[in-house]
Design an enzyme around this catalytic site. Structure first.
Site, PDB file in Angstrom:
ATOM      1  N   ASP A   1      -1.072  -6.047  -0.243  1.00  0.00           N
ATOM      2  CA  ASP A   1      -1.386  -5.447   1.055  1.00  0.00           C
ATOM      3  C   ASP A   1      -2.883  -5.266   1.234  1.00  0.00           C
ATOM      4  O   ASP A   1      -3.592  -4.869   0.298  1.00  0.00           O
ATOM      5  CB  ASP A   1      -0.732  -4.051   1.138  1.00  0.00           C
ATOM      6  CG  ASP A   1       0.455  -4.030   2.077  1.00  0.00           C
ATOM      7  OD1 ASP A   1       0.523  -4.882   2.985  1.00  0.00           O
ATOM      8  OD2 ASP A   1       1.323  -3.158   1.884  1.00  0.00           O
TER       9      ASP A   1
ATOM     10  N   GLU B   1      -1.068  -5.299   8.679  1.00  0.00           N
ATOM     11  CA  GLU B   1      -0.220  -4.708   9.717  1.00  0.00           C
ATOM     12  C   GLU B   1      -0.778  -5.002  11.108  1.00  0.00           C
ATOM     13  O   GLU B   1      -1.995  -4.984  11.309  1.00  0.00           O
ATOM     14  CB  GLU B   1      -0.120  -3.193   9.501  1.00  0.00           C
ATOM     15  CG  GLU B   1       0.561  -2.832   8.188  1.00  0.00           C
ATOM     16  CD  GLU B   1       0.719  -1.329   7.992  1.00  0.00           C
ATOM     17  OE1 GLU B   1       0.404  -0.551   8.921  1.00  0.00           O
ATOM     18  OE2 GLU B   1       1.183  -0.935   6.904  1.00  0.00           O
TER      19      GLU B   1
ATOM     20  N   LYS C   1      -1.000  -9.311   2.971  1.00  0.00           N
ATOM     21  CA  LYS C   1      -0.218  -8.835   4.129  1.00  0.00           C
ATOM     22  C   LYS C   1      -1.077  -7.839   4.899  1.00  0.00           C
ATOM     23  O   LYS C   1      -1.805  -7.055   4.278  1.00  0.00           O
ATOM     24  CB  LYS C   1       1.071  -8.160   3.674  1.00  0.00           C
ATOM     25  CG  LYS C   1       1.879  -7.548   4.835  1.00  0.00           C
ATOM     26  CD  LYS C   1       3.273  -7.162   4.433  1.00  0.00           C
ATOM     27  CE  LYS C   1       3.390  -5.843   3.720  1.00  0.00           C
ATOM     28  NZ  LYS C   1       2.879  -4.667   4.480  1.00  0.00           N
TER      29      LYS C   1
ATOM     30  N   ASP D   1       0.846  -1.200   0.000  1.00  0.00           N
ATOM     31  CA  ASP D   1       0.000   0.000   0.000  1.00  0.00           C
ATOM     32  C   ASP D   1       0.883   1.253   0.000  1.00  0.00           C
ATOM     33  O   ASP D   1       0.386   2.379  -0.106  1.00  0.00           O
ATOM     34  CB  ASP D   1      -1.014   0.000   1.142  1.00  0.00           C
ATOM     35  CG  ASP D   1      -0.361   0.010   2.514  1.00  0.00           C
ATOM     36  OD1 ASP D   1       0.866  -0.166   2.600  1.00  0.00           O
ATOM     37  OD2 ASP D   1      -1.102   0.183   3.514  1.00  0.00           O
ATOM     38  N   SER D   2       2.207   1.053   0.044  1.00  0.00           N
ATOM     39  CA  SER D   2       3.146   2.165  -0.172  1.00  0.00           C
ATOM     40  C   SER D   2       2.909   2.789  -1.546  1.00  0.00           C
ATOM     41  O   SER D   2       3.389   3.883  -1.822  1.00  0.00           O
ATOM     42  CB  SER D   2       4.593   1.694  -0.048  1.00  0.00           C
ATOM     43  OG  SER D   2       4.832   0.593  -0.902  1.00  0.00           O
TER      44      SER D   2
ATOM     45  N   GLU E   1       9.619  -3.903  10.238  1.00  0.00           N
ATOM     46  CA  GLU E   1       9.954  -2.602   9.630  1.00  0.00           C
ATOM     47  C   GLU E   1      10.523  -1.633  10.667  1.00  0.00           C
ATOM     48  O   GLU E   1       9.898  -1.369  11.710  1.00  0.00           O
ATOM     49  CB  GLU E   1       8.705  -1.997   8.956  1.00  0.00           C
ATOM     50  CG  GLU E   1       9.016  -0.654   8.302  1.00  0.00           C
ATOM     51  CD  GLU E   1       7.974  -0.179   7.289  1.00  0.00           C
ATOM     52  OE1 GLU E   1       7.016  -0.922   6.990  1.00  0.00           O
ATOM     53  OE2 GLU E   1       8.144   0.944   6.787  1.00  0.00           O
TER      54      GLU E   1
HETATM   55  O1  KIV Z   1       3.658  -1.109   1.618  1.00  0.00           O
HETATM   56  C1  KIV Z   1       4.813  -1.537   1.536  1.00  0.00           C
HETATM   57  O2  KIV Z   1       5.537  -1.309   0.564  1.00  0.00           O
HETATM   58  C2  KIV Z   1       5.325  -2.324   2.659  1.00  0.00           C
HETATM   59  C3  KIV Z   1       6.774  -2.643   2.672  1.00  0.00           C
HETATM   60  C4  KIV Z   1       7.531  -1.430   3.042  1.00  0.00           C
HETATM   61  C5  KIV Z   1       7.094  -3.777   3.533  1.00  0.00           C
HETATM   62  O3  KIV Z   1       4.595  -2.641   3.525  1.00  0.00           O
END
Ligand code: KIV
Length: 304
Positions: free
Chosen positions: A92, A124, A122, A53-54, A191
């Site tokens: 994510d 958090e 993924k 989600d970055s 992280e």
């Molecule tokens: O969103 C993302 O790119 C991440 C990585 C930094 C692990 O969660």
């Protein structure tokens, strides 16, 4: 470039990622958000591609990952799916899609898997998310955990800072990792935590840890692709980012040269356009000639 892929051509799977820890294999993990970067990242032999989600910060220009929606994640995950063959594709779960309960989490994760083509999701958080992780795993959705600096909690954390600096916070991270492992997570992202804590966490769980800003003792490493290739527009570069290329400078140089060529008439050259086939050209020339003759006959008449 396809060297790495030729060395290890087999498809990366969730069980293979789990087994990598026992085998002492260091997996290479990167983000990708679209078809061309997915092609390059996959063909270069990356083991895990994360549609992080970055993408909110990196390609959509948001300040944080908080506004990223499930629809945005789906669009990008589908594009990455089309460009990925070998790597394990993880997507994510964006903020808000698993915070309202396990049923909502399952619904969102199923969309990422069924419509997006992700092979795992993924999310958090540690012990507080264990129940949700357990439920997703029960519904056959592999889950990667993510603890330490969790960017979706930016409003609670008050910024993007090193986490786990006190002994108490360090103990909590170990508990979080153990809770995620017990809930069935197949890997855990660590992280921006001190390397000593990452070492303890890594030694405390049987699933691989994937570090970003967490030092050399993690089982594997992940970076945001755009940081690595110099295409990141964030105001500061974190100390853990090693930039291997400067694509921003290379792109600027290429665009500047193109602009010079267009303005100076050097682009396009003759061999960069398409000639008319000889037969059509002859026909057209004859027509132009005939039209010219008619035109001069008419102007001769008007003079009389
Ligand atoms: O969103 C993302 O790119 C991440 C990585 C930094 C692990 O969660």
């Amino acid at each position: 470039m396809a060297y790495l892929k030729q060395q290890r051509p087999e498809k990366v799977t969730v069980p293979a990622v789990r087994a990598s820890k026992e085998r002492g294999e260091r997996l290479v993990c990167l983000t990708a958000y679209d078809y061309p970067t997915a092609r390059v990242v996959d063909e270069a032999g990356t083991d895990i591609i994360l549609v992080g989600d970055s993408l909110g910060n990196v390609v959509l220009g948001y300040d944080t990952t908080v506004p990223v929606t499930l629809e945005e994640m789906l669009r990008h995950t589908r594009a990455v799916r089309r460009g990925t063959e070998r790597a394990l594709l993880v997507a994510d779960m964006p903020y808000g899609t698993y915070h309202t309960g396990a049923d909502d989490a399952v619904r969102a994760a199923l969309r990422l898997v069924k419509e997006g083509g992700a092979e795992a999701v993924k999310l958090e958080g540690g012990a507080s998310r264990a129940e949700i992780v357990e439920r997703l795993v029960r519904e056959e959705i592999p889950v990667m955990g993510h603890i330490g600096l969790t960017p979706q909690s930016v409003n609670k954390l008050g910024g993007f800072r090193l986490q786990g600096k006190t002994a108490e916070a360090a103990r909590a991270l170990v508990e979080d990792a153990r809770a995620l492992e017990a809930a069935g997570a197949f890997a855990i992202v660590l992280e921006v935590i001190p390397r000593e804590i990452a070492k303890v966490v890594t030694e405390s769980v049987s699933v691989p840890t994937i570090g970003i800003g967490a030092g050399e003792f993690c089982d594997s490493q992940i970076l945001v692709l755009h940081d690595l290739i110099g295409l990141s527009f964030s105001r500061t570069r974190p100390r853990f980012v090693r930039q291997y290329a400067d694509l921003r400078a290379q792109m600027t140089e290429a665009i500047t040269k193109f602009a010079e060529d267009v303005r100076g008439g050097a682009y396009p050259a003759e061999n960069e356009s398409y000639p008319l086939p000889a037969e059509a050209r002859a026909e057209l020339e004859a027509e132009i000639k005939a039209a010219g003759a008619r035109h001069s006959a008419l102007s001769d008449q008007s003079k009389c």
